[in-house]
Design an enzyme around this catalytic site. Structure first.
Site, mmCIF file in Angstrom:
data_model
loop_
_atom_site.group_PDB
_atom_site.id
_atom_site.type_symbol
_atom_site.label_atom_id
_atom_site.label_comp_id
_atom_site.label_asym_id
_atom_site.label_seq_id
_atom_site.Cartn_x
_atom_site.Cartn_y
_atom_site.Cartn_z
ATOM 1 N N ALA A 1 30.531 7.786 104.131
ATOM 2 C CA ALA A 1 29.929 7.847 104.893
ATOM 3 C C ALA A 1 29.915 9.208 105.920
ATOM 4 C CB ALA A 1 30.561 6.885 105.553
ATOM 5 N N GLY B 1 33.173 6.287 101.244
ATOM 6 C CA GLY B 1 32.563 5.114 101.493
ATOM 7 C C GLY B 1 32.159 5.518 100.013
ATOM 8 N N GLU C 1 34.415 3.403 97.816
ATOM 9 C CA GLU C 1 34.171 2.492 97.743
ATOM 10 C C GLU C 1 33.108 1.867 97.399
ATOM 11 O OE1 GLU C 1 34.631 2.968 102.551
ATOM 12 O OE2 GLU C 1 36.609 1.195 103.170
ATOM 13 N N GLU D 1 39.795 8.461 105.679
ATOM 14 C CA GLU D 1 39.996 7.794 106.650
ATOM 15 C C GLU D 1 41.001 8.596 107.154
ATOM 16 O OE1 GLU D 1 38.765 6.365 103.874
ATOM 17 O OE2 GLU D 1 36.857 5.527 103.838
#
Ligand code: DAK
Length: 258
Positions: free
Chosen positions: A63, A108, A111, A131
């Site tokens: 992200a 992300g 993911e 993260e």
């Protein structure tokens, strides 16, 4: 679209995330465009989708940290829910989705790959959930899908240590199905997609549904799901044609998706 490219090769759709100045990191615009492109895919003609990143360095480096940096609680929740919704849409997309991971798949990005049905990668790929080094948890399904894919112990190690793993270890753990030299990744993804696309689409989509839903429930319920989905394939034109071709010792050239 600014950050997403979409092209088709016969029955195969290829989505490329192209924001190379930030190693294809996911910001709100990228997520919105990804959502839009998934919605626009023509399921009458497209039988398999390939998802990849532009360039040779990164699939998706997570992200967008610059965008997330100053989010409030409420904005963080909204951002997370947007990503979760788009990733879930990909996971539940009726046709199979292959992630062709061409470099970094961090946070992300890892993911996103986990939301796809099948992952293959290039030799320079790196997977990780960094993260906790940023003071947050995985927010796009990583705590759930990584554990379901590679097992709880290894997923916890990857998430708690934030240490990325290379392609060979990802292969050993079953996170990816195959590793290829960078130049061969997309041709190999297309070959795999063609193999799937050759089979009866209604049946392939039904298999995806049965596996996805069946894995979330107890064994008796999952077998009922399989039985119902199996039954739903009968009386389709492709079921009749496939079985008649077998009995006549012929090969089906192209299933009709009917
Ligand atoms: N976000 C924004 N920009 C990024 C980025 C990212 N994730 N990753 C790389 N970039 C940018 C860099 O800032 C740099 O920009 P400029 O300085 O050139 O303007 C450019 O891409 C090139 O990166 P580097 O110069 O760093 O390239 P290197 O080859 O040296 O290093 C790297 C590559 C991938 C190892 C490094 O860039 C890196 O560590 N990137 C960050 C990887 C990372 O930590 N990703 C996880 C992000 S966290 C949630 C929702 C979702 C999530 C969490 C919560 N809720 C809201 C609850 C998910 C979180 C994540 O994904």
């Amino acid at each position: 679209m600014q950050f997403i490219k979409y092209e088709t090769h016969d029955a195969i759709g290829i989505i490329t995330i192209d924001r190379q100045e930030a190693l294809n990191a996911l910001n709100t615009d990228v997520l919105n465009e990804l959502d839009g492109v998934i919605n626009s895919i023509d399921l009458d003609t497209i039988r398999v989708v390939i998802l990849t990143g532009a360039g040779t360095k990164s699939f998706v480096a997570g992200a967008d940290i610059a965008e997330m940096c100053h989010l409030s609680h409420a904005e963080g929740k909204r951002f997370s829910h947007k990503g979760l919704r788009v990733f879930r849409k990909l996971e539940l997309f009726p046709a199979p989705v292959i992630a062709a991971v061409n470099g970094y798949a961090l946070g992300g990005g890892c993911e996103l790959a986990l939301s796809c049905d099948i992952r293959i990668c290039s030799e320079n790929a790196m997977f990780g959930q960094p993260e906790v080094t940023l003071g947050i948890t995985p927010g796009f399904g990583g705590t759930q899908r990584l554990a379901r894919t590679i097992g709880v112990g290894k997923a916890k190690e990857m998430i708690y240590t934030a240490k990325p793993i290379k392609a060979d270890e990802a292969y050993r753990l079953g996170l990816v199905n195959a590793v290829y030299p960078q130049a061969e990744l997309i041709p190999e993804a297309i070959k795999l997609a063609e193999k799937i696309a050759h089979n009866a689409p209604i049946a392939v989509r039904a298999c995806k549904e049965a596996i996805n839903y069946g894995l979330q429930v107890d064994i008796d319920s999952s077998l009922r799901i399989e039985g119902n989905i199996f039954g739903s394939c009968f009386e389709t034109a492709d079921q009749v044609a496939g079985m008649e071709a077998f009995l006549a010792k012929k090969k089906i050239d192209k299933f009709q998706n009917k």
